[in-house]
Design a protein around this motif. Structure first.
Motif, PDB file in Angstrom:
ATOM      1  N   ARG A 110     -42.046 -13.925  24.114  1.00  8.41           N
ATOM      2  CA  ARG A 110     -40.826 -13.133  24.352  1.00  8.41           C
ATOM      3  C   ARG A 110     -39.765 -13.328  23.282  1.00  8.41           C
ATOM      4  N   VAL A 111     -40.122 -13.932  22.166  1.00  3.63           N
ATOM      5  CA  VAL A 111     -39.146 -14.194  21.102  1.00  3.63           C
ATOM      6  C   VAL A 111     -38.540 -12.905  20.556  1.00  3.63           C
ATOM      7  N   ASP A 112     -39.237 -11.789  20.702  1.00  2.00           N
ATOM      8  CA  ASP A 112     -38.689 -10.521  20.198  1.00  2.00           C
ATOM      9  C   ASP A 112     -37.423 -10.094  20.942  1.00  2.00           C
ATOM     10  N   GLU A 113     -37.040 -10.800  22.017  1.00  2.00           N
ATOM     11  CA  GLU A 113     -35.782 -10.501  22.695  1.00  2.00           C
ATOM     12  C   GLU A 113     -34.586 -10.737  21.772  1.00  2.00           C
ATOM     13  N   VAL A 114     -34.787 -11.541  20.745  1.00  2.00           N
ATOM     14  CA  VAL A 114     -33.722 -11.760  19.754  1.00  2.00           C
ATOM     15  C   VAL A 114     -33.327 -10.429  19.123  1.00  2.00           C
ATOM     16  N   ASP A 115     -34.311  -9.563  18.874  1.00  2.22           N
ATOM     17  CA  ASP A 115     -34.015  -8.257  18.277  1.00  2.22           C
ATOM     18  C   ASP A 115     -33.121  -7.413  19.182  1.00  2.22           C
ATOM     19  N   ALA A 116     -33.396  -7.425  20.482  1.00  4.87           N
ATOM     20  CA  ALA A 116     -32.571  -6.654  21.419  1.00  4.87           C
ATOM     21  C   ALA A 116     -31.134  -7.146  21.415  1.00  4.87           C
ATOM     22  N   LEU A 117     -30.967  -8.456  21.326  1.00  3.72           N
ATOM     23  CA  LEU A 117     -29.612  -9.012  21.276  1.00  3.72           C
ATOM     24  C   LEU A 117     -28.907  -8.594  19.992  1.00  3.72           C
ATOM     25  N   ARG A 118     -29.593  -8.690  18.886  1.00  2.00           N
ATOM     26  CA  ARG A 118     -28.981  -8.316  17.601  1.00  2.00           C
ATOM     27  C   ARG A 118     -28.613  -6.840  17.568  1.00  2.00           C
ATOM     28  N   GLU A 119     -29.480  -5.993  18.159  1.00  4.24           N
ATOM     29  CA  GLU A 119     -29.173  -4.558  18.210  1.00  4.24           C
ATOM     30  C   GLU A 119     -27.924  -4.286  19.040  1.00  4.24           C
ATOM     31  N   ALA A 120     -27.629  -5.175  19.985  1.00  2.00           N
ATOM     32  CA  ALA A 120     -26.430  -5.042  20.818  1.00  2.00           C
ATOM     33  C   ALA A 120     -25.223  -5.717  20.178  1.00  2.00           C
ATOM     34  N   GLY A 121     -25.380  -6.200  18.943  1.00  2.00           N
ATOM     35  CA  GLY A 121     -24.265  -6.825  18.239  1.00  2.00           C
ATOM     36  C   GLY A 121     -24.034  -8.280  18.621  1.00  2.00           C
ATOM     37  N   VAL A 122     -25.034  -8.905  19.254  1.00  2.00           N
ATOM     38  CA  VAL A 122     -24.917 -10.312  19.654  1.00  2.00           C
ATOM     39  C   VAL A 122     -25.601 -11.176  18.605  1.00  2.00           C
ATOM     40  N   PRO A 123     -24.877 -12.086  17.946  1.00  2.00           N
ATOM     41  CA  PRO A 123     -25.534 -12.997  17.020  1.00  2.00           C
ATOM     42  C   PRO A 123     -26.509 -13.872  17.812  1.00  2.00           C
ATOM     43  N   ALA A 124     -27.759 -13.919  17.383  1.00  2.00           N
ATOM     44  CA  ALA A 124     -28.765 -14.661  18.138  1.00  2.00           C
ATOM     45  C   ALA A 124     -29.838 -15.204  17.218  1.00  2.00           C
ATOM     46  N   HIS A 125     -30.421 -16.321  17.638  1.00  2.00           N
ATOM     47  CA  HIS A 125     -31.592 -16.851  16.942  1.00  2.00           C
ATOM     48  C   HIS A 125     -32.397 -17.668  17.938  1.00  2.00           C
ATOM     49  N   ALA A 126     -33.670 -17.856  17.628  1.00  2.00           N
ATOM     50  CA  ALA A 126     -34.553 -18.660  18.478  1.00  2.00           C
ATOM     51  C   ALA A 126     -35.292 -19.650  17.592  1.00  2.00           C
ATOM     52  N   ALA A 127     -35.531 -20.816  18.140  1.00  2.00           N
ATOM     53  CA  ALA A 127     -36.272 -21.866  17.438  1.00  2.00           C
ATOM     54  C   ALA A 127     -37.046 -22.657  18.484  1.00  2.00           C
ATOM     55  N   MET A 157     -26.626   0.334   9.623  1.00  2.00           N
ATOM     56  CA  MET A 157     -26.996  -0.214  10.893  1.00  2.00           C
ATOM     57  C   MET A 157     -25.857  -0.019  11.874  1.00  2.00           C
ATOM     58  N   GLY A 158     -26.148   0.434  13.111  1.00  2.00           N
ATOM     59  CA  GLY A 158     -25.116   0.696  14.106  1.00  2.00           C
ATOM     60  C   GLY A 158     -24.775  -0.531  14.914  1.00  2.00           C
ATOM     61  N   GLY A 159     -24.021  -0.306  15.981  1.00  2.00           N
ATOM     62  CA  GLY A 159     -23.679  -1.406  16.877  1.00  2.00           C
ATOM     63  C   GLY A 159     -22.325  -2.000  16.545  1.00  2.00           C
ATOM     64  N   ALA A 160     -22.009  -3.053  17.254  1.00  2.00           N
ATOM     65  CA  ALA A 160     -20.730  -3.737  17.057  1.00  2.00           C
ATOM     66  C   ALA A 160     -20.698  -4.432  15.707  1.00  2.00           C
ATOM     67  N   PRO A 161     -19.503  -4.614  15.142  1.00  2.46           N
ATOM     68  CA  PRO A 161     -19.415  -5.319  13.863  1.00  2.46           C
ATOM     69  C   PRO A 161     -19.972  -6.734  13.990  1.00  2.46           C
ATOM     70  N   ARG A 162     -20.632  -7.174  12.938  1.00  2.00           N
ATOM     71  CA  ARG A 162     -21.225  -8.518  12.940  1.00  2.00           C
ATOM     72  C   ARG A 162     -20.133  -9.555  12.712  1.00  2.00           C
ATOM     73  N   ARG A 163     -20.270 -10.673  13.388  1.00  2.00           N
ATOM     74  CA  ARG A 163     -19.308 -11.759  13.258  1.00  2.00           C
ATOM     75  C   ARG A 163     -20.096 -13.060  13.247  1.00  2.00           C
ATOM     76  N   THR A 164     -19.786 -13.927  12.321  1.00  2.00           N
ATOM     77  CA  THR A 164     -20.453 -15.223  12.270  1.00  2.00           C
ATOM     78  C   THR A 164     -19.857 -16.099  13.365  1.00  2.00           C
TER      79      THR A 164
END
Length: 80
Positions: free
Chosen positions: A22-39, A1-8
């Motif tokens: 619009r919850v699928d926006e979480v995927d765009a954030l993760r692809e950009a290396g941004v830790p994200a979640h929605a609830a 998987m590409g992108g920035a290194p993952r960091r907790t």
């Protein structure tokens, strides 16, 4: 998987309340290396986006606080 290194993240920051469709926006954030979640957001929350019509389920989008600015940039570039 590409992108920035993952960091907790040390902490999570709410970045947006979004309609469930619009919850699928979480995927765009993760692809950009941004830790994200929605609830599901706690009530009462009302999304004030023109044209959304009757409010449905609202989700709170949270991102790793260290990546908040990057998350805002990614979200601004997404088509509405």
């Amino acid at each position: 998987m590409g992108g920035a290194p993952r960091r907790t993240p040390d902490s999570w920051a709410p970045v947006a309340d979004i309609p469930a469709r619009r919850v699928d926006e979480v995927d765009a954030l993760r692809e950009a290396g941004v830790p994200a979640h929605a609830a599901p957001a706690p009530r009462p929350v009302r999304v004030v986006t023109p044209g959304d019509g009757v409010p449905g389920t609202v989700w709170r989008l949270r991102v790793g606080s260290h990546a908040y600015r990057r998350a805002e940039d990614v979200l601004r570039r997404l088509p509405r």
